[in-house]
Enzyme design. Structure first.
Site, PDB file in Angstrom:
ATOM      1  N   GLU A  76       0.433  -1.397  -0.344  1.00 52.97           N
ATOM      2  CA  GLU A  76      -0.249  -0.139   0.101  1.00 52.97           C
ATOM      3  C   GLU A  76       0.651   1.281  -0.156  1.00 52.97           C
ATOM      4  OE1 GLU A  76      -1.898  -0.755   3.669  1.00 52.97           O
ATOM      5  OE2 GLU A  76      -0.269   0.249   4.974  1.00 52.97           O
ATOM      6  N   CYS A 110       2.467  51.451 -12.329  1.00 59.17           N
ATOM      7  CA  CYS A 110       3.963  49.661 -12.836  1.00 59.17           C
ATOM      8  C   CYS A 110       2.791  49.351 -13.566  1.00 59.17           C
ATOM      9  CB  CYS A 110       3.888  50.114 -11.524  1.00 59.17           C
ATOM     10  SG  CYS A 110       4.859  48.426 -11.627  1.00 59.17           S
ATOM     11  N   CYS A 146       5.258  47.635  -4.341  1.00 56.90           N
ATOM     12  CA  CYS A 146       5.846  49.129  -5.377  1.00 56.90           C
ATOM     13  C   CYS A 146       3.774  49.912  -5.318  1.00 56.90           C
ATOM     14  CB  CYS A 146       6.066  48.491  -6.657  1.00 56.90           C
ATOM     15  SG  CYS A 146       5.789  50.060  -8.078  1.00 56.90           S
ATOM     16  N   LYS A 149       3.049   4.829   1.216  1.00 61.55           N
ATOM     17  CA  LYS A 149       2.922   4.848   2.305  1.00 61.55           C
ATOM     18  C   LYS A 149       2.991   6.531   2.397  1.00 61.55           C
ATOM     19  CE  LYS A 149       7.598   5.178   5.018  1.00 61.55           C
ATOM     20  NZ  LYS A 149       7.596   6.940   5.104  1.00 61.55           N
ATOM     21  N   ASP A 167       2.735  10.732   2.888  1.00 59.02           N
ATOM     22  CA  ASP A 167       3.902  11.233   3.403  1.00 59.02           C
ATOM     23  C   ASP A 167       2.861  12.217   4.630  1.00 59.02           C
ATOM     24  OD1 ASP A 167       6.299  12.470   4.007  1.00 59.02           O
ATOM     25  OD2 ASP A 167       6.449  12.920   2.315  1.00 59.02           O
ATOM     26  N   TYR A 189      -4.115   3.119   8.409  1.00 56.11           N
ATOM     27  CA  TYR A 189      -3.169   1.193   7.717  1.00 56.11           C
ATOM     28  C   TYR A 189      -3.097   0.783   8.695  1.00 56.11           C
ATOM     29  CZ  TYR A 189       0.316   4.846   8.795  1.00 56.11           C
ATOM     30  OH  TYR A 189       1.163   5.696   9.333  1.00 56.11           O
ATOM     31  N   LYS A 238      10.939   2.607  -0.292  1.00 52.92           N
ATOM     32  CA  LYS A 238      11.478   4.904  -1.027  1.00 52.92           C
ATOM     33  C   LYS A 238      11.656   5.369  -2.203  1.00 52.92           C
ATOM     34  CE  LYS A 238      12.060   6.979   2.578  1.00 52.92           C
ATOM     35  NZ  LYS A 238      11.068   8.511   3.365  1.00 52.92           N
TER      36      LYS A 238
HETATM   37  S1  IVH Z   1       2.411   1.306   8.769  1.00 60.09           S
HETATM   38  C1  IVH Z   1       4.030  -0.267  13.234  1.00 60.09           C
HETATM   39  N1  IVH Z   1       1.797   1.725   7.098  1.00 60.09           N
HETATM   40  O1  IVH Z   1       5.879   5.568   8.114  1.00 60.09           O
HETATM   41  C2  IVH Z   1       4.099   0.242  11.726  1.00 60.09           C
HETATM   42  N2  IVH Z   1       3.596   3.586   8.167  1.00 60.09           N
HETATM   43  O2  IVH Z   1       8.585   5.994   8.192  1.00 60.09           O
HETATM   44  C3  IVH Z   1       3.337   1.208  11.844  1.00 60.09           C
HETATM   45  N3  IVH Z   1       3.899   5.435   6.952  1.00 60.09           N
HETATM   46  O3  IVH Z   1       5.801   5.879  11.353  1.00 60.09           O
HETATM   47  C4  IVH Z   1       3.652   1.799  10.292  1.00 60.09           C
HETATM   48  N4  IVH Z   1       2.434   5.097   5.660  1.00 60.09           N
HETATM   49  O4  IVH Z   1       4.185   7.292  10.088  1.00 60.09           O
HETATM   50  C5  IVH Z   1       2.434   1.583   7.911  1.00 60.09           C
HETATM   51  N5  IVH Z   1       0.780   2.760   4.565  1.00 60.09           N
HETATM   52  C6  IVH Z   1       1.662   2.703   5.798  1.00 60.09           C
HETATM   53  C7  IVH Z   1       2.371   4.179   6.062  1.00 60.09           C
HETATM   54  C8  IVH Z   1       3.427   4.389   7.090  1.00 60.09           C
HETATM   55  C9  IVH Z   1       3.038   5.897   5.837  1.00 60.09           C
HETATM   56  C10 IVH Z   1       4.463   6.159   7.900  1.00 60.09           C
HETATM   57  C11 IVH Z   1       4.315   6.069   9.129  1.00 60.09           C
HETATM   58  C12 IVH Z   1       4.900   5.476  10.085  1.00 60.09           C
HETATM   59  C13 IVH Z   1       6.554   6.284   8.757  1.00 60.09           C
HETATM   60  C14 IVH Z   1       7.811   4.889   8.822  1.00 60.09           C
END
Ligand code: IVH
Length: 696
Positions: free
Chosen positions: A133, A456, A451, A135, A137, A246, A339
């Site tokens: 899924e 202008c 200005c 990640k 931001d 999530y 990443k």
């Molecule tokens: S799972 C115990 N799933 O990324 C596992 N984290 O860089 C809990 N994050 O601290 C994390 N999307 O804040 C998980 N689909 C996703 C996420 C996610 C963003 C964040 C989360 C985590 C950080 C780590």
């Protein structure tokens, strides 16, 4: 989640509540809550609004009013509790039920292959199903529900302790205040997720800040985490945060519910309960190579999502397997982040130029050695104002760290001061306009130098460009370059001048074929029919963005009505504060601006609020209708659309406000009620058709 039947019932319920109250107070309050929660879910989770804004507001006000009268009926999960009561002084610290761990990172296929090998070792099997899924931001949060009600929201903090921000969390409309966990015998549950700001909301917010002379926020991530810590929850609410959940980190239950054996099922279950989880984005794979291919493919489309993602998260799907694999002190072994390529780069700050905007603001712009970031070459970066330059301690010759997050405009994160060699120079701000040489001024409460010469040339050109721009009059093909060119050649002097361009002269210029001239003429002609809100936005009144322009346009029949608006009248409009009221008053009382409006009218530009004016002339203007029974001549939705097209409106129930009840076959209680009331005209379908002018 709502079934189709629920949806129909709640929609009807909303319509009924809009027109009449039930006699039972408790029932009305309950129904209002149900309907508002449903409307929130449609709007914030499904992105398919079911109610018009004013309908939603009406229902919301009704509930607030009733709860105000009968405070004993207020409950923690009422939608009104999202609305802040007061200001908190600071956020108390709370400990998480389970430490909020981070994730281990991977950057390429080899890293993922390594991770897969370790997973197999720890799980003791070759057969692992992975769930992938996005990640997100943003800022991570933890939510705790007890007996179905949201009781605590917290930031991640250091992972062990976080800040308790429940009131702010309640401002996030996609987070349910209560949910039917009891159905699955779940008593207490902690859910984790991310608070994000949609990219378009972020852009709108920054545009608003820019209009107010404030430096924009750097990126949606900072904006989200900053907003969660704002002390005034009303301000939090205005920023339109979203959430994506999530992970279930903890729960207590009687037995293990069926849906809590895999990550995939658990997020689907939460989705069914009304939570925003990534069900649509989530994918399952049986081997790491498929995961790797998917990651590569997804990265190509990372900008298609409504919010920023900085990678993907791969999770072992089975909860039993997750338990077996365990965690380190830093991260779970059963999950890893993949990443995406960084969107940062370093470059050299070569010089700073000063640009004059349409409001006269003088903006420093950094010219850097061109550098590719995320597929785009960056060479020019706005520094917004003097304060930003001073705060970042930037110098000419500095090596700077540049970030470009998705669709967000690039910005300088910081100078790398450790790389200085002593030859760096101060950035000197001009005292006079670089275009017209007028002395610059800086109002005390503002961060930008201006200005103040409204003639202008730089400002005039920018005002014309703004008027023609996509979000204003949308004059395609006009473009910045043409405006500048026409202006320089004296073919275009001001905004109304767009409509009197001497095309013979244009034809004599190189680079304009007859086809491009015709296209431009057509675009200009078409713009005359744009709705009033676009005209108002296009005029570039300070502090009047697109939303405010709509508010102003909706308030009047003709733009000239605004000449008579007093400060009190303006302040009575939604979201109009003293600053906006002052600039709007000033704009419409300035003779040059009134002259410009006259010229626009002479050119044939629409200056009336057609939306408001049109229905008044429809056959059914101002009349209220309700359809009941089985209609044989048309579909109910078509009949209702017809009423609205002709200026009438549809009510949800029979009340004294109803003018006409149109009855089909087998009409029941509504017909009875209308007869009893005696004030409602009862029509057959044929009678309705002739009333609506459809016969003959
Ligand atoms: S799972 C115990 N799933 O990324 C596992 N984290 O860089 C809990 N994050 O601290 C994390 N999307 O804040 C998980 N689909 C996703 C996420 C996610 C963003 C964040 C989360 C985590 C950080 C780590």
């Amino acid at each position: 989640m709502y079934t189709a039947q629920d949806e129909q019932r709640l929609y009807q319920q909303a319509k009924t509540l809009l027109s009449a109250d039930s006699s039972n107070l408790e029932e009305t309050i309950q129904q209002l809550r149900e309907v508002i929660n449903y409307a929130d879910w449609k709007y914030y989770v499904q992105s398919e609004p079911v109610l018009a804004d004013f309908e939603y507001d009406t229902l919301f006000k009704k509930l607030t009013h009733l709860e105000g009268q009968y405070p004993e009926h207020v409950s923690a999960d009422s939608p009104t509790q999202r609305v802040a009561k007061g200001l908190s002084e600071r956020f108390p610290t709370v400990s998480h039920l389970v430490p909020m761990l981070s994730l281990d990172n991977t950057y390429n296929a080899d890293d993922l292959l390594d991770w897969d090998r370790k997973c197999k070792e720890f799980a003791g099997t070759e057969n692992i199903e992975y769930c992938v899924e996005p990640k997100y931001d943003g800022a991570s949060i933890s939510l705790i529900y007890e007996n179905g009600t949201l009781v605590r929201g917290a930031t991640r903090g250091d992972g062990v302790m976080g800040e308790e921000i429940t009131t702010n969390i309640r401002q996030i409309r996609s987070i349910p205040l209560s949910a039917a966990f009891a159905k699955s015998n779940v008593n207490q549950i902690e859910i984790r997720g991310e608070v994000v700001i949609h990219k378009d909301v972020f852009a709108e917010y920054n545009a608003q800040r820019a209009a107010e002379g404030l430096a924009p926020l750097a990126n949606p991530r900072n904006a989200a985490s900053g907003t969660l810590r704002i002390l005034d929850p009303k301000e939090v609410s205005k920023r339109k945060l979203s959430a994506i959940l999530y992970h279930i980190s903890y729960y207590t239950s009687d037995g293990t519910p069926d849906m809590l054996h895999t990550h995939y099922d658990s997020l689907n279950w939460l989705y069914q309960l009304g939570f925003p989880t990534p069900v649509k984005e989530m994918k399952r794979f049986n081997n790491i190579n498929d995961v790797i291919n998917y990651c590569a493919e997804f990265e190509q489309h990372r900008d298609d999502l409504a919010y920023e993602v900085d990678g993907l998260v791969i999770k072992v799907n089975s909860f039993d397997m997750q338990d077996k694999m365990g965690m380190t002190s830093h991260h779970p072994r059963w999950a890893v982040a993949y990443k995406f390529k960084a969107r940062q780069a370093t470059s050299k700050l070569l010089r700073v130029e000063f640009q004059v905007g349409r409001t006269g603001s003088v903006t420093p712009v950094a010219k850097i050695e061109p550098v590719p970031i995320g597929g785009v070459t960056v060479s020019s970066i706005s520094l917004f104002n003097e304060d930003v330059v001073r705060e970042k301690d930037l110098h000419i010759g500095d090596t700077v760290l540049v970030e470009r997050a998705g669709d967000v405009i690039p910005y300088i994160v910081k100078p790398l001061s450790e790389l200085r060699n002593g030859t760096e120079e101060d950035i000197v701000f001009p005292t006079h306009c670089p275009i017209c040489n007028e002395a610059l001024e800086k109002p005390e409460e503002e961060a930008v130098w201006r200005c103040i010469n409204i003639s202008c040339p730089a400002q005039v050109v920018e005002r014309i460009i703004h008027f023609a721009s996509k979000d204003a009059m949308d004059i395609r093909n006009m473009g910045d370059a043409n405006v500048r060119k026409f202006y320089e050649l004296g073919l275009l002097k001001n905004i109304p001048g767009i409509y009197t361009i001497n095309w013979e002269e244009v034809a004599k210029l190189g680079g304009f074929g007859s086809k491009s001239i015709t296209n431009l003429q057509t675009a200009i002609d078409n713009s005359k029919q744009q709705p009033l809100n676009r005209v108002i936005y296009g005029l570039g009144i300070r502090h009047v963005g697109e939303t405010m322009a709509k508010t102003l346009a909706n308030a009047v029949d003709h733009i000239r009505d605004l000449y008579d608006y007093t400060e009190e009248m303006l302040l009575a409009l939604e979201d109009v504060g003293p600053k906006v009221a002052a600039t709007v008053m000033h704009f419409f009382h300035t003779p040059e601006n009134r002259h410009m409006i006259d010229l626009l009218e002479q050119a044939g530009v629409n200056l009336t609020n057609q939306k408001k004016a049109a229905p008044a002339s429809g056959e059914l203007a101002g009349k209220t209708f309700l359809f009941t029974g089985t209609l044989s001549r048309f579909k109910r939705s078509d009949a209702e659309a017809l009423v609205e097209e002709k200026g009438g409106s549809i009510l949800g129930g029979v009340s004294s406000k109803l003018n006409y009840l149109v009855v089909g076959e087998d009409a029941g209680s509504k017909l009875e009620k209308a007869k009893k009331l005696g004030t409602v005209a009862i029509l057959t379908e044929e009678e309705f058709m002739s009333l609506a002018g459809l016969n003959g």
